[in-house]
Design a protein around this motif. Structure first.
Motif, PDB file in Angstrom:
ATOM      1  N   TYR A  75       0.845  -1.191   0.000  1.00 57.87           N
ATOM      2  CA  TYR A  75       0.000   0.000   0.000  1.00 57.87           C
ATOM      3  C   TYR A  75       0.881   1.241   0.000  1.00 57.87           C
ATOM      4  O   TYR A  75       1.739   1.403   0.857  1.00 57.87           O
ATOM      5  N   PHE A  76       0.656   2.108  -0.956  1.00 61.19           N
ATOM      6  CA  PHE A  76       1.385   3.369  -1.045  1.00 61.19           C
ATOM      7  C   PHE A  76       0.360   4.492  -1.062  1.00 61.19           C
ATOM      8  O   PHE A  76      -0.377   4.641  -2.049  1.00 61.19           O
ATOM      9  N   PRO A  77       0.283   5.288   0.015  1.00 59.18           N
ATOM     10  CA  PRO A  77      -0.773   6.293   0.138  1.00 59.18           C
ATOM     11  C   PRO A  77      -0.677   7.433  -0.869  1.00 59.18           C
ATOM     12  O   PRO A  77      -1.634   8.158  -1.061  1.00 59.18           O
ATOM     13  N   MET A  78       0.458   7.591  -1.562  1.00 57.20           N
ATOM     14  CA  MET A  78       0.615   8.722  -2.467  1.00 57.20           C
ATOM     15  C   MET A  78       0.425   8.354  -3.927  1.00 57.20           C
ATOM     16  O   MET A  78       0.688   9.146  -4.798  1.00 57.20           O
ATOM     17  N   GLY A  79      -0.053   7.159  -4.209  1.00 54.89           N
ATOM     18  CA  GLY A  79      -0.193   6.738  -5.595  1.00 54.89           C
ATOM     19  C   GLY A  79      -1.475   5.981  -5.849  1.00 54.89           C
ATOM     20  O   GLY A  79      -2.510   6.267  -5.260  1.00 54.89           O
ATOM     21  N   ASN A  80      -1.379   4.999  -6.729  1.00 51.04           N
ATOM     22  CA  ASN A  80      -2.549   4.202  -7.100  1.00 51.04           C
ATOM     23  C   ASN A  80      -2.215   2.720  -6.921  1.00 51.04           C
ATOM     24  O   ASN A  80      -1.216   2.381  -6.290  1.00 51.04           O
ATOM     25  N   ALA A  81      -3.016   1.853  -7.491  1.00 58.57           N
ATOM     26  CA  ALA A  81      -2.837   0.410  -7.294  1.00 58.57           C
ATOM     27  C   ALA A  81      -1.515  -0.117  -7.855  1.00 58.57           C
ATOM     28  O   ALA A  81      -1.011  -1.128  -7.391  1.00 58.57           O
ATOM     29  N   ALA A  82      -0.936   0.539  -8.835  1.00 50.95           N
ATOM     30  CA  ALA A  82       0.321   0.081  -9.432  1.00 50.95           C
ATOM     31  C   ALA A  82       1.548   0.638  -8.725  1.00 50.95           C
ATOM     32  O   ALA A  82       2.668   0.172  -8.970  1.00 50.95           O
ATOM     33  N   THR A  83       1.374   1.605  -7.851  1.00 50.47           N
ATOM     34  CA  THR A  83       2.506   2.295  -7.241  1.00 50.47           C
ATOM     35  C   THR A  83       3.421   1.367  -6.462  1.00 50.47           C
ATOM     36  O   THR A  83       4.643   1.470  -6.559  1.00 50.47           O
ATOM     37  N   GLY A  84       2.858   0.469  -5.679  1.00 55.06           N
ATOM     38  CA  GLY A  84       3.684  -0.432  -4.882  1.00 55.06           C
ATOM     39  C   GLY A  84       4.603  -1.274  -5.733  1.00 55.06           C
ATOM     40  O   GLY A  84       5.803  -1.396  -5.455  1.00 55.06           O
ATOM     41  N   PHE A  85       4.062  -1.853  -6.790  1.00 50.99           N
ATOM     42  CA  PHE A  85       4.872  -2.668  -7.682  1.00 50.99           C
ATOM     43  C   PHE A  85       5.907  -1.814  -8.404  1.00 50.99           C
ATOM     44  O   PHE A  85       7.056  -2.212  -8.558  1.00 50.99           O
ATOM     45  N   PHE A  86       5.480  -0.632  -8.837  1.00 48.61           N
ATOM     46  CA  PHE A  86       6.388   0.276  -9.526  1.00 48.61           C
ATOM     47  C   PHE A  86       7.576   0.650  -8.643  1.00 48.61           C
ATOM     48  O   PHE A  86       8.728   0.571  -9.073  1.00 48.61           O
ATOM     49  N   VAL A  87       7.306   1.021  -7.400  1.00 45.28           N
ATOM     50  CA  VAL A  87       8.377   1.456  -6.503  1.00 45.28           C
ATOM     51  C   VAL A  87       9.335   0.303  -6.206  1.00 45.28           C
ATOM     52  O   VAL A  87      10.559   0.476  -6.227  1.00 45.28           O
ATOM     53  N   ILE A  88       8.804  -0.870  -5.947  1.00 48.67           N
ATOM     54  CA  ILE A  88       9.668  -2.008  -5.627  1.00 48.67           C
ATOM     55  C   ILE A  88      10.586  -2.348  -6.800  1.00 48.67           C
ATOM     56  O   ILE A  88      11.800  -2.512  -6.633  1.00 48.67           O
ATOM     57  N   PHE A  89      10.031  -2.428  -7.999  1.00 47.73           N
ATOM     58  CA  PHE A  89      10.868  -2.761  -9.150  1.00 47.73           C
ATOM     59  C   PHE A  89      11.787  -1.607  -9.544  1.00 47.73           C
ATOM     60  O   PHE A  89      12.873  -1.831 -10.064  1.00 47.73           O
ATOM     61  N   ALA A  90      11.369  -0.373  -9.284  1.00 48.85           N
ATOM     62  CA  ALA A  90      12.258   0.772  -9.535  1.00 48.85           C
ATOM     63  C   ALA A  90      13.454   0.723  -8.590  1.00 48.85           C
ATOM     64  O   ALA A  90      14.584   1.017  -8.996  1.00 48.85           O
ATOM     65  N   LEU A  91      13.214   0.356  -7.329  1.00 47.38           N
ATOM     66  CA  LEU A  91      14.326   0.234  -6.389  1.00 47.38           C
ATOM     67  C   LEU A  91      15.286  -0.880  -6.809  1.00 47.38           C
ATOM     68  O   LEU A  91      16.512  -0.706  -6.759  1.00 47.38           O
ATOM     69  N   LEU A  92      14.743  -2.000  -7.236  1.00 48.44           N
ATOM     70  CA  LEU A  92      15.607  -3.087  -7.718  1.00 48.44           C
ATOM     71  C   LEU A  92      16.410  -2.652  -8.939  1.00 48.44           C
ATOM     72  O   LEU A  92      17.620  -2.898  -9.022  1.00 48.44           O
ATOM     73  N   ALA A  93      15.751  -2.006  -9.883  1.00 54.01           N
ATOM     74  CA  ALA A  93      16.445  -1.528 -11.084  1.00 54.01           C
ATOM     75  C   ALA A  93      17.507  -0.494 -10.712  1.00 54.01           C
ATOM     76  O   ALA A  93      18.609  -0.500 -11.279  1.00 54.01           O
ATOM     77  N   GLY A  94      17.194   0.375  -9.764  1.00 51.53           N
ATOM     78  CA  GLY A  94      18.151   1.393  -9.344  1.00 51.53           C
ATOM     79  C   GLY A  94      19.391   0.805  -8.695  1.00 51.53           C
ATOM     80  O   GLY A  94      20.520   1.215  -8.988  1.00 51.53           O
TER      81      GLY A  94
END
Length: 158
Positions: free
Chosen positions: A56-75
């Motif tokens: 759950y990410f309060p500042m985004g939408n349903a895709a935000t959690g997946f996006f942030v996790i994979f962005a961190l891995l990619a980073g």
């Protein structure tokens, strides 16, 4: 001669991509910290919401959690791939190419995966400026990382 002409291109892209991956890590770290601080609280008298998501990410939408996790891995992988990239650019030989190209390719595939979630997040809307910045960086990185992979292959065989 053509191989040596690609070395400055590869160097510039390596620095650019490293800086962008570090920025993605900074924004992703902020988003993860915010999600942890403002996530669901479940106590003895509280029930889970009907559409509970452990991501759950309060500042985004349903895709935000997946996006942030994979962005961190990619980073993380993208920033780490610069180590073998720097080694390859210093020696610029065929022997150093496999490590640099492999690390860069793994970073690129994770970046493309995160970019896919970025597109889904864009489609669903409802995100803040920091997330939009991270989306833009990952979309740009998916292109610049691919160009970097092509540039490091500019080493001439003896």
């Amino acid at each position: 001669m053509a191989g040596e002409q690609m070395k400055p291109v590869a160097s510039g892209l390596l620095v650019l991509n490293f800086c962008m991956y570090v920025i993605v890590l900074g924004i992703g770290g902020w988003a993860m910290n915010r999600a942890i601080d403002h996530g669901f609280e479940v106590g003895p008298n509280l029930e889970l919401p009907a559409h509970f998501s452990p991501i759950y990410f309060p500042m985004g939408n349903a895709a935000t959690g997946f996006f942030v996790i994979f962005a961190l891995l990619a980073g993380v992988v993208g920033a780490a791939s610069t180590i073998s990239g720097l080694s390859h650019i210093r020696s610029w030989t065929v022997g150093s190419l496999p490590a640099a190209a492999t690390a860069a390719t793994i970073a690129w595939t994770l970046t493309v995966l995160a970019m896919g979630f970025a597109w889904k997040e864009i489609e669903l809307q409802g995100r803040n400026a920091k997330l939009r910045t991270m989306e833009a960086f990952l979309i740009i990185l998916s292109v610049t990382q691919l160009i970097y992979i092509a540039a490091v292959h500019g080493v001439r065989r003896p």
